[in-house]
Motif scaffolding. Sequence first.
Motif, PDB file in Angstrom:
ATOM      1  N   THR A  42      65.512  26.284  51.601  1.00  0.00           N
ATOM      2  CA  THR A  42      64.766  25.038  51.418  1.00  0.00           C
ATOM      3  C   THR A  42      64.657  24.284  52.733  1.00  0.00           C
ATOM      4  O   THR A  42      63.602  23.716  53.048  1.00  0.00           O
ATOM      5  N   ASP A  92      58.767  26.470  46.641  1.00  0.00           N
ATOM      6  CA  ASP A  92      60.227  26.489  46.618  1.00  0.00           C
ATOM      7  C   ASP A  92      60.713  26.789  45.210  1.00  0.00           C
ATOM      8  O   ASP A  92      60.717  25.920  44.350  1.00  0.00           O
ATOM      9  N   GLU A  93      61.108  27.998  44.990  1.00  0.00           N
ATOM     10  CA  GLU A  93      61.582  28.446  43.683  1.00  0.00           C
ATOM     11  C   GLU A  93      60.722  27.912  42.554  1.00  0.00           C
ATOM     12  O   GLU A  93      61.210  27.254  41.651  1.00  0.00           O
TER      13      GLU A  93
HETATM   14 MG   LIG Z   1      66.610  25.353  47.786  1.00  0.00          MG
END
Ligand SMILES: [Mg+2]
Lengths: 526, 366
Positions: free
Chosen positions: B51, B166-167
């Motif tokens: 991240t 992000d995910e």
């Molecule tokens: Mg993360």
Amino acid sequence: MSDQSLTSSAAAPTPSNGPMLAADGTPLKKSLNRALRRQKTRALMLIAPLLIFILVTFIAPIADMLFRSVENQIVSETLPRTVVAINEWEPEETPLPPNDAFEAIYRDIFVAAEEKTHTRLGSRLNYETTGISSLFRKSGRAVDDVGERYVDAISDALPDWKGAGPWAVLGDAAHPALPGYNDAWKDFARVSTASGDDPATEKPWELLFVALAEELRAGALNEYDGPLGTELAQLSTALEPVAPVDYRAAMVEVDEDWEDPDIWATIKTYAPPFTPGYFLNAADMKYSADGIEVKQESERLYGMLFQRTLLMSLTITLATILLGYPVAFLMANLPMRISNLLMIFVLLPFWTSLLVRTSAWKVLLQQEGVINDLLVWIGLIADDGRLVMINNATGTIIAMTHILLPFMILPLYSVMQTIPPSYVRAAKSLGATNWTAFWRVYFPQSVPGIGAGSILVFIVAIGYYITPELVGGTTGVFISNRIAYHISTSLNWGLAAALGSILLVVVLILYWTYDRIVGIDNVKLG
Amino acid sequence: MADTNREDAFVVFDRVQKSYDGETLVVKDLNLSMPRGEFLTMLGPSGSGKTTCLMMLAGFETATHGEILLGGRPINNIPPHKRGIGMVFQNYALFPHMTVAENLSFPLEVRGIGKSEREEKIKGALERVQMGDFGGRRPAQLSGGQQQRVALARALVFEPELVLMDEPLGALDKQLRETLQFEITHLAHELGITTVYVTHDQTEALTMSDRVAVFDDGMIQQLASPDKLYEEPQNSFVAQFIGENNTLEGVVTEIRGDLCEIRLDNGEIIDAKPVNVSKVGERTRMSIRPERVEMNKERLQEGAHTLKAEVLEFIYMGDIFRTRLRVAGNDDFIIKTRNAPDQLRLKPGEKIEIGWLPSDCRALDA
Ligand SMILES: [Mg+2]
Ligand SMILES: Nc1ncnc2c1ncn2[C@@H]1O[C@H](COP(=O)(O)OP(=O)(O)OP(=O)(O)O)[C@@H](O)[C@H]1O
């Protein structure tokens, strides 16, 4: 759409034969209700202490206040005969009531003076027409002598009657032929007993002499067959040559105000047990000969005060939003350690006494105070042009904004804390400048906090009392200061209650409007 | 595609370091270059700095050291809103006070695009993610998968050249995840968008990406295409992290070109392919994929090694059989075999011989 058809097909088929039964055979509805009832009872028991507390300390006083704002039994309790006597009288047709009314008021004031309740009624009616208080006090003192010639005539004819004996005999007999006397005797007996004396031995009131004399003169003996018949006949003969008492003249002699139609009109207006008078007064209106009318410009007060209270509360609310929003924003976006420190500064005012804080503002804001000194020193204002910032509306607004600021910051902060930083980040990644991201994404989500803070601050401000009292001077006081004045100084509780009720209604109306416009669901404390 | 040179690369991380507290480096030495149109996945365990890398690229964190280039320009001086990077957040970050259409309209409005063009683009974007009917709804009235689709549409509606995710599928169930994985890769390739995708999930990484960067400890452990990554892991971490893996430990006794000789801890000698060993006497950990192990003697190929093994467990999994063995002191040696009529079905306690080609056995760091 597709989910609609889903729900309809998912609905369970209802059984066609009879109600559903629970495992033990009772209808399902019934056993469900029983289970729910048990839950409800338990919930009720949990809140019972609070409920009782609120009922006793909150609901009941409010009900009492609402009652007091229209209650007016003092007139009919203190002047029962007068109220009956002027019942038929129309002030519009004849300026003064019939002569009976003067006799009635003589008797009523006599009893009230013995009971010492006439001054209380005097001050009550004085709210409506000035001068009544002193009139009643003066009449209370002089009323003993009104029937003097009857007293003398009776005492001369039968010296025995100076004492209590025969009066008590008559009183106990309560013969229907002597209603006026019986009435007076009842009051005499009640007042004597109340002060711990025996009416059978107590010195008789002059009123008893007058009441009996009037009965005898009116020919009561024709139907009389009770005790002391011969004595009464003797008295009747003795009274014949005595000139009748002219009650009207007698009362006017006591005080010429009894000839003032306004006095009588006031008594007539406030004779019923309930009155809108306090509310009229609170709305700057009054009764007059031609019905309800608005008071003269110079006598109006409360409308202006209500308006000022609302406007200043609004100003204070706006000021707390402007000052509190950036602080709350900072606190919600700084690291925990620093925001905790800020929180302490925000809460600091809560830990010092309200009185201390307000007095500190006095020191700061007065004309020879710190702020003025500073401004003069900087050269921003001249020494003879020092700003007046205290004992007026400015002082009230400054001090109350400071005091109420935490009520705005805390809800704002707790709402802002729940706004994830990813929203603003998302906005920026989508191309928004810092300002656009704030204004279009962050701010709308913090609005519920503003709503909650505004309601808190505004409603607290509208009923604030101490601070305006201390720093408000005359132009910066609120309606609550006036209410407090009527409760503790002028003792006009009815008017205070009416003002309080109006304030309550105003707040409820504002709350309702707010709910309509903003929606109370949009208010949250975090 | 393996190594793009800096000139025609679209995104470049050049010796980037990042520290939040001035004490520990969260990102240690990141070098990465991506050509236009690539789908690159950052895969790694929690806390490995994925991240952080995305945030540096998007402009919400600044690199402590090193340079990030976007389209050949250093990114440090461009504020986030001017970078033109579409972003899909893990929690979607759909604005709750706006409808779906308003959410999509936002990036277009701030770019000053006219109303009719906006409406057209919004319609197109929503239809692309099969959410055409949902323009008037609030995000709270959508399911997780629908919100995900809207977030994707919002990140794409202003036609960015680079999209960061992000995910994005972390909160969804397996089936929905698979559908969306397919949709996302499909869209990215169709629109020719350069994509940086972050995930925990190695299957997701392998199935979606052109290249995968395996992160650990603030560093890229290996950057390669999915097949290379699986078949030719460069170190033990990658071998362990990607797919199922059998390990044997030993000491290098001889290196001769393509092969090296290793003495296992129980004394047996085997050959392996030297990948991450340099000198004789070094300890090594070898990696063999379960499906490369053969336990049927007849099928063993020329030059294969054989080792004795004892069956500990036999698991029937439908399409495949999973057999757990004890091999050279390792109790967790797994073999996967296809379910075929002639396939052996072993019983616990049976003693067998297994074998593999030396080229399938990679000698990595210990
Ligand atoms: Mg993360
Ligand atoms: N704002 C911050 N301040 C200080 N440390 C941070 C901050 N954000 C992340 N870190 C630390 O940096 C390291 C890497 O974090 P990062 O969020 O990049 O991990 P990640 O690979 O995305 O993990 P995950 O898969 O769990 O999301 C972690 O050890 C984390 O504790």
